[in-house]
Design a protein around this motif. Structure first.
Motif, PDB file in Angstrom:
ATOM      1  N   PRO A   1       0.371  -1.352  -0.079  1.00 42.45           N
ATOM      2  CA  PRO A   1      -0.102  -0.312   0.031  1.00 42.45           C
ATOM      3  C   PRO A   1       0.468   1.394   0.325  1.00 42.45           C
ATOM      4  O   PRO A   1       1.900   1.235   0.659  1.00 42.45           O
ATOM      5  CB  PRO A   1      -0.970  -0.240   1.165  1.00 42.45           C
ATOM      6  N   GLU A   2       0.579   2.529  -0.423  1.00 46.39           N
ATOM      7  CA  GLU A   2       0.993   3.726  -0.087  1.00 46.39           C
ATOM      8  C   GLU A   2       1.013   4.405   0.565  1.00 46.39           C
ATOM      9  O   GLU A   2      -0.251   4.566   1.235  1.00 46.39           O
ATOM     10  CB  GLU A   2       0.946   4.167  -2.240  1.00 46.39           C
ATOM     11  N   ALA A   3       1.626   5.149   1.179  1.00 45.27           N
ATOM     12  CA  ALA A   3       1.575   5.979   2.690  1.00 45.27           C
ATOM     13  C   ALA A   3       0.801   7.009   1.665  1.00 45.27           C
ATOM     14  O   ALA A   3       0.837   7.325   0.818  1.00 45.27           O
ATOM     15  CB  ALA A   3       3.372   6.345   2.416  1.00 45.27           C
ATOM     16  N   GLY A   4       0.075   7.495   2.935  1.00 42.05           N
ATOM     17  CA  GLY A   4      -1.133   8.173   2.585  1.00 42.05           C
ATOM     18  C   GLY A   4      -2.410   8.244   2.096  1.00 42.05           C
ATOM     19  O   GLY A   4      -3.287   8.564   2.492  1.00 42.05           O
ATOM     20  N   SER A   5      -2.555   6.680   1.962  1.00 40.11           N
ATOM     21  CA  SER A   5      -3.890   5.886   1.114  1.00 40.11           C
ATOM     22  C   SER A   5      -4.693   6.005   2.289  1.00 40.11           C
ATOM     23  O   SER A   5      -4.288   5.509   3.175  1.00 40.11           O
ATOM     24  CB  SER A   5      -3.418   5.270  -0.001  1.00 40.11           C
ATOM     25  N   PRO A   6      -5.445   6.315   2.112  1.00 39.49           N
ATOM     26  CA  PRO A   6      -6.852   5.979   3.396  1.00 39.49           C
ATOM     27  C   PRO A   6      -7.354   4.251   3.408  1.00 39.49           C
ATOM     28  O   PRO A   6      -7.006   3.203   1.887  1.00 39.49           O
ATOM     29  CB  PRO A   6      -7.950   6.363   2.904  1.00 39.49           C
ATOM     30  N   ALA A   7      -7.393   3.699   4.730  1.00 34.84           N
ATOM     31  CA  ALA A   7      -7.728   1.837   4.781  1.00 34.84           C
ATOM     32  C   ALA A   7      -8.368   1.350   5.186  1.00 34.84           C
ATOM     33  O   ALA A   7      -9.081   2.249   6.305  1.00 34.84           O
ATOM     34  CB  ALA A   7      -6.417   0.948   4.177  1.00 34.84           C
ATOM     35  N   VAL A   8      -9.599   0.757   5.034  1.00 36.63           N
ATOM     36  CA  VAL A   8     -10.274  -0.114   6.385  1.00 36.63           C
ATOM     37  C   VAL A   8      -9.450  -0.785   7.384  1.00 36.63           C
ATOM     38  O   VAL A   8      -9.161  -2.553   6.241  1.00 36.63           O
ATOM     39  CB  VAL A   8     -11.414  -0.310   5.667  1.00 36.63           C
ATOM     40  N   MET A   9      -9.278  -1.280   8.117  1.00 35.04           N
ATOM     41  CA  MET A   9      -8.758  -2.328   8.994  1.00 35.04           C
ATOM     42  C   MET A   9      -9.313  -2.469   9.676  1.00 35.04           C
ATOM     43  O   MET A   9     -10.735  -2.736  10.039  1.00 35.04           O
ATOM     44  CB  MET A   9      -8.187  -1.783  10.476  1.00 35.04           C
ATOM     45  N   SER A  10      -9.409  -4.465   8.941  1.00 34.98           N
ATOM     46  CA  SER A  10     -11.065  -5.379   9.519  1.00 34.98           C
ATOM     47  C   SER A  10      -9.646  -7.017  10.777  1.00 34.98           C
ATOM     48  O   SER A  10      -8.196  -6.657  10.093  1.00 34.98           O
ATOM     49  CB  SER A  10     -10.731  -6.186   8.537  1.00 34.98           C
ATOM     50  N   ILE A  11     -10.316  -7.237  11.580  1.00 39.84           N
ATOM     51  CA  ILE A  11      -9.756  -8.151  12.663  1.00 39.84           C
ATOM     52  C   ILE A  11     -10.398  -9.148  12.019  1.00 39.84           C
ATOM     53  O   ILE A  11     -12.285  -9.259  11.836  1.00 39.84           O
ATOM     54  CB  ILE A  11     -10.212  -7.409  14.007  1.00 39.84           C
ATOM     55  N   ARG A  12      -9.375 -10.875  11.935  1.00 40.86           N
ATOM     56  CA  ARG A  12     -10.902 -12.071  12.047  1.00 40.86           C
ATOM     57  C   ARG A  12     -11.391 -11.992  13.132  1.00 40.86           C
ATOM     58  O   ARG A  12     -10.793 -12.190  14.083  1.00 40.86           O
ATOM     59  CB  ARG A  12      -9.318 -13.105  12.542  1.00 40.86           C
ATOM     60  N   SER A  13     -12.056 -12.418  13.357  1.00 42.64           N
ATOM     61  CA  SER A  13     -13.492 -12.313  13.863  1.00 42.64           C
ATOM     62  C   SER A  13     -12.857 -13.898  15.505  1.00 42.64           C
ATOM     63  O   SER A  13     -12.499 -14.633  14.953  1.00 42.64           O
ATOM     64  CB  SER A  13     -14.922 -12.828  13.998  1.00 42.64           C
ATOM     65  N   HIS A  14     -13.298 -13.160  15.782  1.00 44.05           N
ATOM     66  CA  HIS A  14     -12.428 -13.899  17.643  1.00 44.05           C
ATOM     67  C   HIS A  14     -11.539 -13.693  17.992  1.00 44.05           C
ATOM     68  O   HIS A  14     -10.834 -14.470  19.046  1.00 44.05           O
ATOM     69  CB  HIS A  14     -13.262 -15.490  17.604  1.00 44.05           C
ATOM     70  N   SER A  15     -10.487 -13.318  17.263  1.00 48.50           N
ATOM     71  CA  SER A  15      -9.016 -13.182  17.470  1.00 48.50           C
ATOM     72  C   SER A  15      -8.886 -12.571  18.115  1.00 48.50           C
ATOM     73  O   SER A  15      -7.467 -12.210  19.309  1.00 48.50           O
ATOM     74  CB  SER A  15      -8.183 -13.364  16.402  1.00 48.50           C
ATOM     75  N   ALA A  16      -9.277 -11.175  18.873  1.00 53.20           N
ATOM     76  CA  ALA A  16      -9.401  -9.662  19.059  1.00 53.20           C
ATOM     77  C   ALA A  16      -9.168 -10.557  20.468  1.00 53.20           C
ATOM     78  O   ALA A  16     -10.619 -11.412  20.539  1.00 53.20           O
ATOM     79  CB  ALA A  16      -9.873  -8.941  18.734  1.00 53.20           C
ATOM     80  N   VAL A  17      -9.018  -9.613  21.461  1.00 53.48           N
ATOM     81  CA  VAL A  17      -9.163  -9.816  23.238  1.00 53.48           C
ATOM     82  C   VAL A  17      -9.272  -8.811  23.671  1.00 53.48           C
ATOM     83  O   VAL A  17      -8.553  -7.444  23.559  1.00 53.48           O
ATOM     84  CB  VAL A  17      -7.314 -10.711  23.564  1.00 53.48           C
ATOM     85  N   VAL A  18     -10.424  -9.333  24.528  1.00 54.91           N
ATOM     86  CA  VAL A  18     -10.655  -7.905  25.274  1.00 54.91           C
ATOM     87  C   VAL A  18      -9.293  -7.797  26.472  1.00 54.91           C
ATOM     88  O   VAL A  18      -9.671  -8.416  27.245  1.00 54.91           O
ATOM     89  CB  VAL A  18     -12.123  -8.381  25.977  1.00 54.91           C
ATOM     90  N   LEU A  19      -9.374  -6.648  26.849  1.00 58.40           N
ATOM     91  CA  LEU A  19      -8.952  -6.798  28.214  1.00 58.40           C
ATOM     92  C   LEU A  19      -9.071  -4.655  28.645  1.00 58.40           C
ATOM     93  O   LEU A  19      -9.891  -4.316  28.196  1.00 58.40           O
ATOM     94  CB  LEU A  19      -7.138  -5.946  27.628  1.00 58.40           C
ATOM     95  N   PRO A  20      -9.232  -5.179  29.970  1.00 56.24           N
ATOM     96  CA  PRO A  20      -9.295  -3.950  30.898  1.00 56.24           C
ATOM     97  C   PRO A  20      -8.946  -2.578  30.322  1.00 56.24           C
ATOM     98  O   PRO A  20      -8.001  -2.666  29.718  1.00 56.24           O
ATOM     99  CB  PRO A  20      -9.057  -4.697  32.398  1.00 56.24           C
ATOM    100  N   ALA A  21      -9.490  -1.990  30.305  1.00 53.97           N
ATOM    101  CA  ALA A  21      -9.490  -0.515  30.341  1.00 53.97           C
ATOM    102  C   ALA A  21      -7.728   0.127  30.338  1.00 53.97           C
ATOM    103  O   ALA A  21      -7.388   0.706  31.697  1.00 53.97           O
ATOM    104  CB  ALA A  21     -10.257   0.561  30.076  1.00 53.97           C
ATOM    105  N   THR A  22      -7.224   0.535  29.697  1.00 51.21           N
ATOM    106  CA  THR A  22      -6.237   1.491  29.571  1.00 51.21           C
ATOM    107  C   THR A  22      -6.683   2.795  29.996  1.00 51.21           C
ATOM    108  O   THR A  22      -7.717   2.992  29.858  1.00 51.21           O
ATOM    109  CB  THR A  22      -5.047   1.183  28.853  1.00 51.21           C
ATOM    110  N   ARG A  23      -5.782   3.306  30.681  1.00 54.84           N
ATOM    111  CA  ARG A  23      -6.195   4.910  31.716  1.00 54.84           C
ATOM    112  C   ARG A  23      -7.063   4.872  32.501  1.00 54.84           C
ATOM    113  O   ARG A  23      -8.209   4.056  33.086  1.00 54.84           O
ATOM    114  CB  ARG A  23      -6.142   6.043  30.603  1.00 54.84           C
TER     115      ARG A  23
END
Ligand SMILES: Nc1ncnc2c1ncn2[C@@H]1O[C@H](COP(=O)(O)OP(=O)(O)O)[C@@H](O)[C@H]1O
Ligand SMILES: [Mg+2]
Length: 372
Positions: free
Chosen positions: A350-372
């Motif tokens: 991808p080229e620097a400066g171009s827009p993109a949509v980030m997507s995550i494989r379902s169920h692979s992300a982990v929920v953590l307690p909120a930081t701050r």
């Protein structure tokens, strides 16, 4: 505890270690907090953590080399808290080899056996076995000064194993070696541990070492063991931001719990909803942090192009993309911060400066307690 010990004995393996509520203070400062740990007989267990997190202290407590404040240590079900080191049946390998310079390889290996009154053919036989196990036979008559660092460390390992200890303790044994040698000797240590069926407790600050060697590992921070599990499980399902970050690159997104659904936690990030794992106790409306490894993320030109099995999480701008051989490493950003994604090297860059949509494989992300 006695039942697990019986199991261990039934399997013919020895060397189960139990650390029970061990606390250690050094001149008024607590460096280990009520620590519990069970290492199974025959297991390769790694204590992984940054410098100063208490790894060496815990290892030395198991070895009986430190007086600690409170708690108990047992080996194979019997309390060794008050037992001196020499009677604990353990072998120790340190970062600096600590070989006897005036003794040959064979004599270094024989040293502890002689102290235990092993003599004659029994001594010769055991030394030969160890030379074979550590593949040092052709170096048996050399002195330590005539050996490379890696060879010296194999002698140290052989010496520690000669008396068939129940538990082998290793404190950053590869720390003084260069990268290539570390990998080779690392796999040697694992092979030797497996062949000798000795429980090993290994200390390192290097996560790759921990992954390659361990059956299970405990991640330490500031005098606590934060998480215990198989390397892959701890990597893919960290339970805290510290563990997520210490074990490798990760992307975090500020989110809010929507609710629980079919074993997943649904998290809202901006306008998007993502099904993630972990923290089933968080209630709807609570703030949280979503954490996703770079390899679990895809980039698309727009929402319609998000691949099946993935869920959009953020609209971002590419800041940098670099070819890394096996992967293309892409850096991105939005108002919440910056991100890192590894693409397949066959993907287009991808080229620097171009827009993109980030997507995550379902169920692979982990929920953590909120930081701050
Ligand atoms: N003998 C000692 N006296 C005082 N403080 C110590 C002593 N040994 C270690 N510490 C402190 O205890 C903490 C844990 O040290 P250590 O177990 O060596 O960590 P690690 O092996 O993870 O780098 C550190 O803050 C260190 O400075
Ligand atoms: Mg240390």
């Amino acid at each position: 505890m006695s039942s697990t010990n019986a199991d261990a004995t039934a399997g013919g393996k020895r060397g189960e270690v139990n650390v029970d509520k061990v606390t250690c203070d050094f001149s008024g400062t607590r460096v280990l907090h009520e620590t519990d740990l069970t290492v199974k007989a025959g297991e390769f267990f790694t204590l992984l953590g940054p410098s100063g997190s208490g790894k060496t202290t815990l290892l030395r407590i198991i070895a009986g080399l430190i007086d600690f404040t409170s708690g108990r240590v047992s080996i194979d079900g019997s309390d060794v808290t008050r037992l001196p080191t020499q009677q604990r049946d353990i072998g120790f390998v340190f970062q600096n080899y600590a070989l006897f310079p005036h003794l040959t390889v064979s004599q270094n290996i024989a040293f502890g056996l002689k102290l235990r009154k092993v003599r004659g053919p029994a001594l010769a036989k055991r030394v030969d076995e160890i030379l074979e196990l550590t593949e040092l036979g052709n170096l048996r008559d050399r002195h330590p000064s005539q050996l490379s660092g890696g060879q010296q460390q194999r002698v140290a390992l052989g010496r520690a194993l000669a008396q068939r200890p129940r538990v082998l303790l290793l404190d950053e044994p590869l720390g003084a070696l260069d990268r290539r040698l570390r990998q080779d000797l690392g796999s040697e240590i694992r092979r030797i541990q497996q062949e000798s069926e000795t429980t090993a407790i290994y200390v390192t600050h290097d996560q790759e070492e921990a992954y390659i060697l361990s059956d299970r590992m405990g991640v330490m921070e500031a005098g606590f063991i934060r998480q215990v599990g198989a390397p892959r499980d701890v990597y893919s399902a960290p339970t805290s931001a510290f563990v997520a970050n210490f074990l490798g690159e990760t992307n975090t997104f500020p989110g809010e719990v929507r609710g629980q659904e079919a074993g997943a936690t649904v998290v809202r990030v901006g306008d998007y909803a993502i099904s993630a794992t972990g923290q089933p106790k968080l209630a709807a409306g609570e703030a949280c942090t979503l954490s996703a490894r770079p390899e679990q993320i895809r980039l698309s030109v727009d929402l319609a192009a998000v691949p099946a099995g993935f869920q959009a999480v953020a609209d971002v701008t590419v800041t940098e993309a670099r070819f890394f051989g096996q992967t293309i490493r892409v850096r991105l950003s939005d108002a919440n911060g910056s991100y890192l994604v590894d693409l397949d090297s066959s993907d287009s860059i991808p080229e620097a400066g171009s827009p993109a949509v980030m997507s995550i494989r379902s169920h692979s992300a982990v929920v953590l307690p909120a930081t701050r």
